[in-house]
Design a protein around this motif. Structure first.
Motif, PDB file in Angstrom:
ATOM      1  N   ASP A   1      39.107   0.234   4.389  1.00  0.00           N
ATOM      2  CA  ASP A   1      40.113   0.379   3.341  1.00  0.00           C
ATOM      3  C   ASP A   1      39.560   1.244   2.209  1.00  0.00           C
ATOM      4  O   ASP A   1      38.450   1.756   2.286  1.00  0.00           O
ATOM      5  CB  ASP A   1      40.613  -0.974   2.834  1.00  0.00           C
ATOM      6  CG  ASP A   1      39.555  -1.822   2.143  1.00  0.00           C
ATOM      7  OD1 ASP A   1      38.446  -1.332   1.878  1.00  0.00           O
ATOM      8  OD2 ASP A   1      39.840  -2.994   1.862  1.00  0.00           O
ATOM      9  N   ASN A   2      40.369   1.415   1.168  1.00  0.00           N
ATOM     10  CA  ASN A   2      40.008   2.227  -0.010  1.00  0.00           C
ATOM     11  C   ASN A   2      39.553   3.632   0.383  1.00  0.00           C
ATOM     12  O   ASN A   2      38.586   4.159  -0.174  1.00  0.00           O
ATOM     13  CB  ASN A   2      38.926   1.540  -0.848  1.00  0.00           C
ATOM     14  CG  ASN A   2      39.381   0.209  -1.378  1.00  0.00           C
ATOM     15  OD1 ASN A   2      40.537   0.034  -1.739  1.00  0.00           O
ATOM     16  ND2 ASN A   2      38.485  -0.755  -1.397  1.00  0.00           N
TER      17      ASN A   2
ATOM     18  N   ARG B   1      42.661   5.612   9.248  1.00  0.00           N
ATOM     19  CA  ARG B   1      43.129   5.224   7.916  1.00  0.00           C
ATOM     20  C   ARG B   1      43.549   6.485   7.182  1.00  0.00           C
ATOM     21  O   ARG B   1      42.852   7.499   7.211  1.00  0.00           O
ATOM     22  CB  ARG B   1      41.997   4.541   7.147  1.00  0.00           C
ATOM     23  CG  ARG B   1      42.325   4.146   5.745  1.00  0.00           C
ATOM     24  CD  ARG B   1      43.355   3.065   5.613  1.00  0.00           C
ATOM     25  NE  ARG B   1      42.859   1.866   6.240  1.00  0.00           N
ATOM     26  CZ  ARG B   1      43.642   0.907   6.710  1.00  0.00           C
ATOM     27  NH1 ARG B   1      44.939   1.008   6.632  1.00  0.00           N
ATOM     28  NH2 ARG B   1      43.134  -0.160   7.269  1.00  0.00           N
TER      29      ARG B   1
ATOM     30  N   SER C   1      37.303  -3.476   9.870  1.00  0.00           N
ATOM     31  CA  SER C   1      38.397  -2.763   9.210  1.00  0.00           C
ATOM     32  C   SER C   1      37.845  -1.774   8.190  1.00  0.00           C
ATOM     33  O   SER C   1      36.666  -1.796   7.841  1.00  0.00           O
ATOM     34  CB  SER C   1      39.351  -3.753   8.532  1.00  0.00           C
ATOM     35  OG  SER C   1      38.678  -4.455   7.505  1.00  0.00           O
TER      36      SER C   1
END
Length: 153
Positions: A32-33, A140, A30
């Motif tokens: 993120d950020n 993302r 995954s």
């Protein structure tokens, strides 16, 4: 004493089983950020940052693209023997199983070239697409920051 409503015990058991199953779920690759810092120089490249989280097996990131940039390149910043700062391109980045890899200021980052000049900090988002050697792709949305804005955490 009354009996529980029909199905409430079964429903509670199913919910408990679902919660326990989630606790033991294997890690999944995954990201993120994600955030993008726009250039202080008109028409200069922007930079994208994010954190990758490894899944059950090693993965190899081979490219990152952005929906608002014509071209992108993965790079790593470094300081040479004489204290001079520079960067070099990366053609791949290994994400170890169950490990984390940060793309952060002063280290790995993605240079975004020829960014759409209409992109502004605040309300805009940039869609990053991360492509791995095995064909997997992760997408993302990244927050957009101006050149002088405080870094996202």
């Amino acid at each position: 004493m009354g009996m529980p409503a029909k199905g409430s015990i079964g429903g509670a058991a199913a919910a408990l089983a679902l919660m326990l199953g989630a606790c033991s779920a294997p890690p999944k690759l995954s990201v993120d950020n994600a955030w993008v810092r726009l250039s202080a120089v008109p028409n200069g490249p922007a930079a994208a940052y994010f954190t990758l989280h490894g899944g059950r097996t090693d993965a190899t990131l081979i490219s990152v693209s952005a929906d608002v940039a014509v071209r992108s390149e993965m790079h790593e910043s470094m300081t040479g023997a004489r204290g001079m700062s520079g960067m070099h391109p990366l053609d791949r980045v290994v994400v170890p199983a169950e490990g984390d890899v940060a793309f952060a200021p002063g280290g790995r980052h993605v240079m975004l070239f020829n960014v759409n000049p209409g992109i502004r900090p605040g309300g805009h988002r940039v869609l990053l697409t991360l492509t791995f050697a095995d064909g997997r792709r992760l997408q993302r949305n990244a927050t957009v920051l101006g050149a002088g804005d405080e870094a996202a955490e």
